[in-house]
Write an enzyme that holds these catalytic residues in place. Sequence first.
Site, PDB file in Angstrom:
ATOM      1  N   LYS A   1       1.162  -0.713  -0.155  1.00  0.00           N
ATOM      2  CA  LYS A   1       0.169   0.288  -0.291  1.00  0.00           C
ATOM      3  C   LYS A   1       1.318   1.899  -0.145  1.00  0.00           C
ATOM      4  CE  LYS A   1      -2.526  -1.105   3.694  1.00  0.00           C
ATOM      5  NZ  LYS A   1      -1.091  -2.200   4.435  1.00  0.00           N
TER       6      LYS A   1
ATOM      7  N   ARG B   1      -0.172  -8.543  13.313  1.00  0.00           N
ATOM      8  CA  ARG B   1      -1.055  -7.085  12.723  1.00  0.00           C
ATOM      9  C   ARG B   1      -1.791  -8.047  11.804  1.00  0.00           C
ATOM     10  NH1 ARG B   1       4.362  -5.472  10.314  1.00  0.00           N
ATOM     11  NH2 ARG B   1       3.404  -3.773   9.369  1.00  0.00           N
TER      12      ARG B   1
ATOM     13  N   ARG C   1      11.827  -2.045  11.272  1.00  0.00           N
ATOM     14  CA  ARG C   1      10.618  -1.628  12.263  1.00  0.00           C
ATOM     15  C   ARG C   1      10.139  -2.453  13.507  1.00  0.00           C
ATOM     16  NH1 ARG C   1       5.557   0.066   8.261  1.00  0.00           N
ATOM     17  NH2 ARG C   1       4.312   0.057   9.622  1.00  0.00           N
TER      18      ARG C   1
ATOM     19  N   ARG D   1      11.834  -5.571   5.262  1.00  0.00           N
ATOM     20  CA  ARG D   1      11.367  -4.448   4.902  1.00  0.00           C
ATOM     21  C   ARG D   1      12.871  -4.269   5.532  1.00  0.00           C
ATOM     22  NH1 ARG D   1       5.923  -1.524   5.687  1.00  0.00           N
ATOM     23  NH2 ARG D   1       5.819  -3.104   6.879  1.00  0.00           N
TER      24      ARG D   1
ATOM     25  N   ARG E   1      -9.339   1.545   8.525  1.00  0.00           N
ATOM     26  CA  ARG E   1      -8.511   0.925   8.413  1.00  0.00           C
ATOM     27  C   ARG E   1     -10.089  -0.283   9.467  1.00  0.00           C
ATOM     28  NH1 ARG E   1      -3.104   0.813   8.623  1.00  0.00           N
ATOM     29  NH2 ARG E   1      -1.874  -0.960   9.213  1.00  0.00           N
TER      30      ARG E   1
HETATM   31  P1  AP5 Z   1       5.156  -1.956   1.915  1.00  0.00           P
HETATM   32  O1  AP5 Z   1       4.322  -1.007   0.481  1.00  0.00           O
HETATM   33  O2  AP5 Z   1       5.771  -1.039   2.873  1.00  0.00           O
HETATM   34  O3  AP5 Z   1       3.413  -2.838   2.528  1.00  0.00           O
HETATM   35  P2  AP5 Z   1       2.083  -1.954   2.931  1.00  0.00           P
HETATM   36  O4  AP5 Z   1       1.395  -2.636   2.565  1.00  0.00           O
HETATM   37  O5  AP5 Z   1       1.965  -0.940   2.967  1.00  0.00           O
HETATM   38  O6  AP5 Z   1       2.617  -2.205   4.899  1.00  0.00           O
HETATM   39  P3  AP5 Z   1       2.686  -2.172   6.071  1.00  0.00           P
HETATM   40  O7  AP5 Z   1       3.419  -2.767   6.736  1.00  0.00           O
HETATM   41  O8  AP5 Z   1       3.646  -0.436   5.665  1.00  0.00           O
HETATM   42  O9  AP5 Z   1       1.750  -1.300   5.897  1.00  0.00           O
HETATM   43  P4  AP5 Z   1       0.413  -1.899   7.929  1.00  0.00           P
HETATM   44  O10 AP5 Z   1      -1.130  -1.458   6.959  1.00  0.00           O
HETATM   45  O11 AP5 Z   1       0.643  -3.100   8.477  1.00  0.00           O
HETATM   46  O12 AP5 Z   1       1.294  -0.738   8.954  1.00  0.00           O
HETATM   47  P5  AP5 Z   1       1.124   0.430   8.173  1.00  0.00           P
HETATM   48  O13 AP5 Z   1       2.272   1.084   8.414  1.00  0.00           O
HETATM   49  O14 AP5 Z   1      -0.291   1.099   7.586  1.00  0.00           O
HETATM   50  O15 AP5 Z   1       5.174  -2.910   1.388  1.00  0.00           O
HETATM   51  C1  AP5 Z   1       6.629  -3.912   2.218  1.00  0.00           C
HETATM   52  C2  AP5 Z   1       7.309  -4.093   2.135  1.00  0.00           C
HETATM   53  O16 AP5 Z   1       7.541  -4.849   0.851  1.00  0.00           O
HETATM   54  C3  AP5 Z   1       8.274  -3.403   1.366  1.00  0.00           C
HETATM   55  O17 AP5 Z   1       9.693  -3.809   1.729  1.00  0.00           O
HETATM   56  C4  AP5 Z   1       8.715  -3.091  -0.012  1.00  0.00           C
HETATM   57  O18 AP5 Z   1       9.939  -2.328  -0.869  1.00  0.00           O
HETATM   58  C5  AP5 Z   1       7.854  -4.558  -0.107  1.00  0.00           C
HETATM   59  N1  AP5 Z   1       6.901  -4.543  -1.853  1.00  0.00           N
HETATM   60  C6  AP5 Z   1       6.224  -3.554  -1.916  1.00  0.00           C
HETATM   61  N2  AP5 Z   1       5.863  -3.867  -2.958  1.00  0.00           N
HETATM   62  C7  AP5 Z   1       6.218  -5.268  -2.882  1.00  0.00           C
HETATM   63  C8  AP5 Z   1       6.376  -5.641  -4.897  1.00  0.00           C
HETATM   64  N3  AP5 Z   1       5.321  -5.493  -5.249  1.00  0.00           N
HETATM   65  N4  AP5 Z   1       6.690  -6.984  -4.189  1.00  0.00           N
HETATM   66  C9  AP5 Z   1       7.753  -7.417  -4.121  1.00  0.00           C
HETATM   67  N5  AP5 Z   1       8.623  -6.166  -2.214  1.00  0.00           N
HETATM   68  C10 AP5 Z   1       7.055  -5.708  -2.737  1.00  0.00           C
HETATM   69  O19 AP5 Z   1       0.385   0.985  10.465  1.00  0.00           O
HETATM   70  C11 AP5 Z   1       1.610   0.566  11.732  1.00  0.00           C
HETATM   71  C12 AP5 Z   1       0.606   0.700  12.553  1.00  0.00           C
HETATM   72  O20 AP5 Z   1       0.418   2.080  12.846  1.00  0.00           O
HETATM   73  C13 AP5 Z   1      -0.597  -0.332  13.097  1.00  0.00           C
HETATM   74  O21 AP5 Z   1      -0.413  -1.651  12.713  1.00  0.00           O
HETATM   75  C14 AP5 Z   1      -1.661   0.810  13.556  1.00  0.00           C
HETATM   76  O22 AP5 Z   1      -0.724   0.015  14.673  1.00  0.00           O
HETATM   77  C15 AP5 Z   1      -1.472   2.344  13.391  1.00  0.00           C
HETATM   78  N6  AP5 Z   1      -2.498   2.912  12.667  1.00  0.00           N
HETATM   79  C16 AP5 Z   1      -2.137   3.427  11.329  1.00  0.00           C
HETATM   80  N7  AP5 Z   1      -3.439   3.579  10.228  1.00  0.00           N
HETATM   81  C17 AP5 Z   1      -4.584   2.648  11.413  1.00  0.00           C
HETATM   82  C18 AP5 Z   1      -5.480   3.489  11.289  1.00  0.00           C
HETATM   83  N8  AP5 Z   1      -6.287   3.491  10.459  1.00  0.00           N
HETATM   84  N9  AP5 Z   1      -5.604   2.781  12.586  1.00  0.00           N
HETATM   85  C19 AP5 Z   1      -5.709   2.529  13.816  1.00  0.00           C
HETATM   86  N10 AP5 Z   1      -3.972   2.300  14.007  1.00  0.00           N
HETATM   87  C20 AP5 Z   1      -3.619   2.701  12.684  1.00  0.00           C
END
Ligand code: AP5
Length: 218
Positions: free
Chosen positions: A17, A175, A164, A131, A92
């Site tokens: 994402k 998660r 991270r 990552r 979410r």
């Molecule tokens: P990446 O693009 O970073 O993936 P992502 O889907 O963004 O994954 P996240 O782990 O960041 O999402 P998340 O939803 O768990 O965390 P968030 O930061 O929102 O890609 C991942 C890896 O794969 C990277 O290394 C990338 O290079 C690689 N990659 C990408 N595309 C690829 C491809 N095509 N092929 C190969 N490799 C690839 O949230 C973190 C925390 O914040 C949550 O757990 C929660 O505690 C809190 N939080 C955030 N938002 C909310 C909300 N709305 N409500 C409540 N709590 C929240």
Amino acid sequence: MAKQRNLILLGPPGAGKGTQAQRLAARWGIPQISTGDMLREARRAGTELGKQVAAVMDSGGLVSDDLVIALVEERLQRTDAREGAILDGFPRTIPQAEALDALLAKMGRDPVRAVAIEVPRDDLLERLGGRRSCPKDGASYHIQFNPPRSEDVCDVCGTALVTRPDDRMEAIAKRQDTYERDTAPLLGYYEKKGAVRKVDGVGELESVLDRITRTLEA
Ligand code: AP5
């Protein structure tokens, strides 16, 4: 008002994402709004908010709906989001999705479209396990699929990259459970509105980007 692009990227942790939101935002000239990045930024800055959410984030749980809804409301009101925004990691939960609909309606903005990025579980584990992130500016890399130019060093600011805290195995498992329980139901929510398209998220970063843009243009 010109037609806006309000796009949500849905998908489990590691689906790509953030990676795709950043590219779409650059391509369309509208901001990426990542609640995860905003919360991590608050932690880096050592604000009260950052201290309040640290433990929940590291364990893989969700921060309260009220808190993230307030963050997004404030962010959407800035002038750079007038033409739309790419929302990544928000909504979410169903209450967050309902709050977003109400907020956009109140602001006279176009309703959202959603893209669900689909990636098999084994690939997700490989992506999160490899990552590396910059503790200074939040830039994200992958040791194999999206490596920095110099090993373990941020391309943007030269800071040493780290894993991270929520990319530890036990936090990843939590998660994924949190996603299945609280976030996966959003697919049905947007399906009922005819507002979601599914996209295969496996393959080169640029191929996935092309798939998303073709799907939205179709
Ligand atoms: P990446 O693009 O970073 O993936 P992502 O889907 O963004 O994954 P996240 O782990 O960041 O999402 P998340 O939803 O768990 O965390 P968030 O930061 O929102 O890609 C991942 C890896 O794969 C990277 O290394 C990338 O290079 C690689 N990659 C990408 N595309 C690829 C491809 N095509 N092929 C190969 N490799 C690839 O949230 C973190 C925390 O914040 C949550 O757990 C929660 O505690 C809190 N939080 C955030 N938002 C909310 C909300 N709305 N409500 C409540 N709590 C929240």
